[in-house]
Design a protein around this motif. Sequence first.
Motif, PDB file in Angstrom:
ATOM      1  N   ARG A  88      46.837  43.734  43.338  1.00  3.11           N
ATOM      2  CA  ARG A  88      45.946  42.912  43.861  1.00  3.11           C
ATOM      3  C   ARG A  88      44.504  43.418  43.978  1.00  3.11           C
ATOM      4  O   ARG A  88      43.539  43.202  43.696  1.00  3.11           O
ATOM      5  N   GLU A  89      44.826  44.507  44.703  1.00  2.00           N
ATOM      6  CA  GLU A  89      43.235  45.362  45.131  1.00  2.00           C
ATOM      7  C   GLU A  89      42.782  46.018  43.969  1.00  2.00           C
ATOM      8  O   GLU A  89      41.597  45.961  43.591  1.00  2.00           O
ATOM      9  N   GLU A  90      43.471  46.584  42.962  1.00  3.45           N
ATOM     10  CA  GLU A  90      42.916  46.938  41.670  1.00  3.45           C
ATOM     11  C   GLU A  90      42.268  46.094  40.920  1.00  3.45           C
ATOM     12  O   GLU A  90      41.380  46.517  40.233  1.00  3.45           O
ATOM     13  N   LEU A  91      42.889  44.886  40.953  1.00  2.00           N
ATOM     14  CA  LEU A  91      42.282  43.999  40.077  1.00  2.00           C
ATOM     15  C   LEU A  91      41.192  42.980  40.602  1.00  2.00           C
ATOM     16  O   LEU A  91      40.510  42.391  39.888  1.00  2.00           O
ATOM     17  N   LYS A  92      40.958  43.118  42.072  1.00  2.00           N
ATOM     18  CA  LYS A  92      39.919  42.405  42.694  1.00  2.00           C
ATOM     19  C   LYS A  92      38.551  42.345  41.879  1.00  2.00           C
ATOM     20  O   LYS A  92      37.827  41.139  41.997  1.00  2.00           O
ATOM     21  N   PRO A  93      38.036  43.410  41.519  1.00  2.00           N
ATOM     22  CA  PRO A  93      36.840  43.298  40.722  1.00  2.00           C
ATOM     23  C   PRO A  93      36.684  42.464  39.506  1.00  2.00           C
ATOM     24  O   PRO A  93      35.473  42.074  39.283  1.00  2.00           O
ATOM     25  N   PHE A  94      37.839  42.276  39.004  1.00  2.00           N
ATOM     26  CA  PHE A  94      37.673  41.095  37.785  1.00  2.00           C
ATOM     27  C   PHE A  94      37.826  39.684  38.207  1.00  2.00           C
ATOM     28  O   PHE A  94      37.694  39.125  37.130  1.00  2.00           O
ATOM     29  N   TYR A  95      37.866  39.385  39.311  1.00  2.00           N
ATOM     30  CA  TYR A  95      37.816  37.759  39.756  1.00  2.00           C
ATOM     31  C   TYR A  95      36.518  37.412  40.636  1.00  2.00           C
ATOM     32  O   TYR A  95      36.010  38.319  41.011  1.00  2.00           O
ATOM     33  N   SER A  96      36.343  36.175  40.469  1.00  2.00           N
ATOM     34  CA  SER A  96      35.096  35.810  41.228  1.00  2.00           C
ATOM     35  C   SER A  96      35.303  35.672  42.530  1.00  2.00           C
ATOM     36  O   SER A  96      36.339  35.456  42.914  1.00  2.00           O
ATOM     37  N   GLU A  97      34.310  35.668  43.211  1.00  2.00           N
ATOM     38  CA  GLU A  97      34.549  35.372  44.792  1.00  2.00           C
ATOM     39  C   GLU A  97      34.852  33.836  45.154  1.00  2.00           C
ATOM     40  O   GLU A  97      35.331  33.528  45.942  1.00  2.00           O
TER      41      GLU A  97
END
Length: 50
Positions: free
Chosen positions: A41-50
């Motif tokens: 989840r932390e690794e993929l966090k940059p790929f999701y919107s706020e």
Amino acid sequence: MMGKRTVAQEALFYSFSLERHVPADHLLRSIDRFVDLSGIREELKPFYSE
């Protein structure tokens, strides 16, 4: 924009339940308790919107 809906909102969303799609005796269920994927989840966090 406010106004009368011309499309049913249900068509925009879908419901998916992993519990309904993976049988109780499937190999993945027995592996799941030994594998920690919480860092994903932390690794993929940059790929999701706020």
